[in-house]
Design a protein around this motif. Sequence first.
Motif, PDB file in Angstrom:
ATOM      1  N   ARG A  41       0.830  -1.204   0.000  1.00 55.29           N
ATOM      2  CA  ARG A  41       0.000   0.000   0.000  1.00 55.29           C
ATOM      3  C   ARG A  41       0.867   1.257   0.000  1.00 55.29           C
ATOM      4  N   ARG A  42       1.956   1.236   0.751  1.00 54.25           N
ATOM      5  CA  ARG A  42       2.855   2.396   0.774  1.00 54.25           C
ATOM      6  C   ARG A  42       3.506   2.614  -0.584  1.00 54.25           C
ATOM      7  N   TRP A  43       3.933   1.533  -1.233  1.00 57.07           N
ATOM      8  CA  TRP A  43       4.539   1.658  -2.560  1.00 57.07           C
ATOM      9  C   TRP A  43       3.528   2.173  -3.577  1.00 57.07           C
ATOM     10  N   LEU A  44       2.314   1.644  -3.520  1.00 60.53           N
ATOM     11  CA  LEU A  44       1.276   2.125  -4.439  1.00 60.53           C
ATOM     12  C   LEU A  44       0.981   3.599  -4.201  1.00 60.53           C
ATOM     13  N   SER A  45       0.943   4.010  -2.935  1.00 59.34           N
ATOM     14  CA  SER A  45       0.718   5.420  -2.619  1.00 59.34           C
ATOM     15  C   SER A  45       1.861   6.284  -3.144  1.00 59.34           C
ATOM     16  N   PHE A  46       3.092   5.826  -2.939  1.00 57.35           N
ATOM     17  CA  PHE A  46       4.256   6.574  -3.412  1.00 57.35           C
ATOM     18  C   PHE A  46       4.243   6.711  -4.931  1.00 57.35           C
ATOM     19  N   ILE A  47       3.950   5.621  -5.630  1.00 57.17           N
ATOM     20  CA  ILE A  47       3.898   5.653  -7.099  1.00 57.17           C
ATOM     21  C   ILE A  47       2.773   6.580  -7.564  1.00 57.17           C
ATOM     22  N   CYS A  48       1.646   6.523  -6.885  1.00 57.84           N
ATOM     23  CA  CYS A  48       0.505   7.358  -7.257  1.00 57.84           C
ATOM     24  C   CYS A  48       0.818   8.841  -7.044  1.00 57.84           C
ATOM     25  N   ILE A  49       1.429   9.169  -5.924  1.00 64.09           N
ATOM     26  CA  ILE A  49       1.797  10.566  -5.648  1.00 64.09           C
ATOM     27  C   ILE A  49       2.841  11.041  -6.655  1.00 64.09           C
ATOM     28  N   SER A  50       3.833  10.208  -6.941  1.00 62.72           N
ATOM     29  CA  SER A  50       4.875  10.581  -7.909  1.00 62.72           C
ATOM     30  C   SER A  50       4.287  10.804  -9.300  1.00 62.72           C
ATOM     31  N   ALA A  51       3.401   9.900  -9.733  1.00 62.16           N
ATOM     32  CA  ALA A  51       2.760  10.054 -11.039  1.00 62.16           C
ATOM     33  C   ALA A  51       1.918  11.322 -11.073  1.00 62.16           C
ATOM     34  N   GLY A  52       1.220  11.618  -9.988  1.00 58.22           N
ATOM     35  CA  GLY A  52       0.402  12.822  -9.925  1.00 58.22           C
ATOM     36  C   GLY A  52       1.233  14.085 -10.020  1.00 58.22           C
ATOM     37  N   ILE A  53       2.364  14.116  -9.312  1.00 59.56           N
ATOM     38  CA  ILE A  53       3.244  15.281  -9.374  1.00 59.56           C
ATOM     39  C   ILE A  53       3.782  15.452 -10.795  1.00 59.56           C
ATOM     40  N   PHE A  54       4.160  14.347 -11.427  1.00 65.95           N
ATOM     41  CA  PHE A  54       4.643  14.417 -12.809  1.00 65.95           C
ATOM     42  C   PHE A  54       3.561  14.957 -13.739  1.00 65.95           C
ATOM     43  N   MET A  55       2.321  14.497 -13.562  1.00 66.67           N
ATOM     44  CA  MET A  55       1.224  14.960 -14.408  1.00 66.67           C
ATOM     45  C   MET A  55       0.967  16.457 -14.211  1.00 66.67           C
ATOM     46  N   ARG A  86      -6.094  23.223 -26.246  1.00 68.95           N
ATOM     47  CA  ARG A  86      -5.101  22.789 -25.258  1.00 68.95           C
ATOM     48  C   ARG A  86      -5.139  23.636 -24.004  1.00 68.95           C
ATOM     49  N   LEU A  87      -5.325  24.946 -24.139  1.00 73.10           N
ATOM     50  CA  LEU A  87      -5.329  25.812 -22.959  1.00 73.10           C
ATOM     51  C   LEU A  87      -6.613  25.703 -22.142  1.00 73.10           C
ATOM     52  N   LEU A  88      -7.732  25.464 -22.789  1.00 68.06           N
ATOM     53  CA  LEU A  88      -9.000  25.401 -22.064  1.00 68.06           C
ATOM     54  C   LEU A  88      -9.361  24.003 -21.585  1.00 68.06           C
ATOM     55  N   PHE A  89      -8.851  22.968 -22.227  1.00 66.54           N
ATOM     56  CA  PHE A  89      -9.244  21.610 -21.830  1.00 66.54           C
ATOM     57  C   PHE A  89      -8.062  20.718 -21.495  1.00 66.54           C
ATOM     58  N   TRP A  90      -7.182  20.513 -22.443  1.00 66.66           N
ATOM     59  CA  TRP A  90      -6.206  19.444 -22.321  1.00 66.66           C
ATOM     60  C   TRP A  90      -5.215  19.643 -21.178  1.00 66.66           C
ATOM     61  N   GLU A  91      -4.583  20.788 -21.075  1.00 66.60           N
ATOM     62  CA  GLU A  91      -3.591  21.012 -20.016  1.00 66.60           C
ATOM     63  C   GLU A  91      -4.243  21.110 -18.640  1.00 66.60           C
ATOM     64  N   PRO A  92      -5.391  21.805 -18.487  1.00 64.63           N
ATOM     65  CA  PRO A  92      -6.051  21.753 -17.178  1.00 64.63           C
ATOM     66  C   PRO A  92      -6.482  20.335 -16.787  1.00 64.63           C
ATOM     67  N   PHE A  93      -6.829  19.516 -17.784  1.00 67.28           N
ATOM     68  CA  PHE A  93      -7.185  18.114 -17.520  1.00 67.28           C
ATOM     69  C   PHE A  93      -6.025  17.385 -16.858  1.00 67.28           C
ATOM     70  N   TRP A  94      -4.799  17.618 -17.327  1.00 67.85           N
ATOM     71  CA  TRP A  94      -3.627  16.968 -16.739  1.00 67.85           C
ATOM     72  C   TRP A  94      -3.364  17.471 -15.327  1.00 67.85           C
ATOM     73  N   VAL A  95      -3.535  18.768 -15.114  1.00 64.80           N
ATOM     74  CA  VAL A  95      -3.301  19.330 -13.779  1.00 64.80           C
ATOM     75  C   VAL A  95      -4.340  18.795 -12.787  1.00 64.80           C
ATOM     76  N   ILE A  96      -5.602  18.793 -13.179  1.00 64.83           N
ATOM     77  CA  ILE A  96      -6.653  18.294 -12.285  1.00 64.83           C
ATOM     78  C   ILE A  96      -6.502  16.797 -12.064  1.00 64.83           C
ATOM     79  N   GLY A  97      -6.216  16.052 -13.120  1.00 68.76           N
ATOM     80  CA  GLY A  97      -6.005  14.613 -12.976  1.00 68.76           C
ATOM     81  C   GLY A  97      -4.825  14.295 -12.080  1.00 68.76           C
ATOM     82  N   GLY A  98      -3.742  15.034 -12.244  1.00 65.19           N
ATOM     83  CA  GLY A  98      -2.583  14.843 -11.377  1.00 65.19           C
ATOM     84  C   GLY A  98      -2.901  15.156  -9.928  1.00 65.19           C
ATOM     85  N   SER A  99      -3.717  16.180  -9.707  1.00 64.34           N
ATOM     86  CA  SER A  99      -4.129  16.519  -8.341  1.00 64.34           C
ATOM     87  C   SER A  99      -4.940  15.381  -7.725  1.00 64.34           C
ATOM     88  N   PHE A 100      -5.797  14.772  -8.519  1.00 63.85           N
ATOM     89  CA  PHE A 100      -6.569  13.632  -8.016  1.00 63.85           C
ATOM     90  C   PHE A 100      -5.671  12.434  -7.702  1.00 63.85           C
TER      91      PHE A 100
END
Length: 109
Positions: A41-55, A86-100
């Motif tokens: 669970r800790r590894w999955l959390s770490f990978i998830c947080i790292s992927a989110g920060i990258f996104m 890209r400015l109205l949908f695609w890039e905000p999608f990555w930021v919001i998805g990464g936050s999730f």
Amino acid sequence: MALNRDPGFIPVVWATGVVKLGGVLLLLCLIRSRSSCTKIRRWLSFICISAGIFMILCGVGNFITISLAAINVLDFDLDTYAIKWRLLFWEPFWVIGGSFYVLAGFSKK
């Protein structure tokens, strides 16, 4: 490149699709992890947080560069429709998805 049907571009599209499905599987594994497997669970959390920060970083970086291209500071071969999309949908999608992803990683710690 997708509109030109470049044969070398098709494997890239498939590879990105596989990576995106891997992200879904990561979240599903995080949801299904049991409290008895704390190390997994800790590894999955770490990978998830790292992927989110990258996104988030990828989305913010692209947003900045495309914004600079929109005001003619950078010279990209993008038409107005693509810049707006890209400015109205695609890039905000990555930021919001990464936050999730980051939130999901912290919620399972």
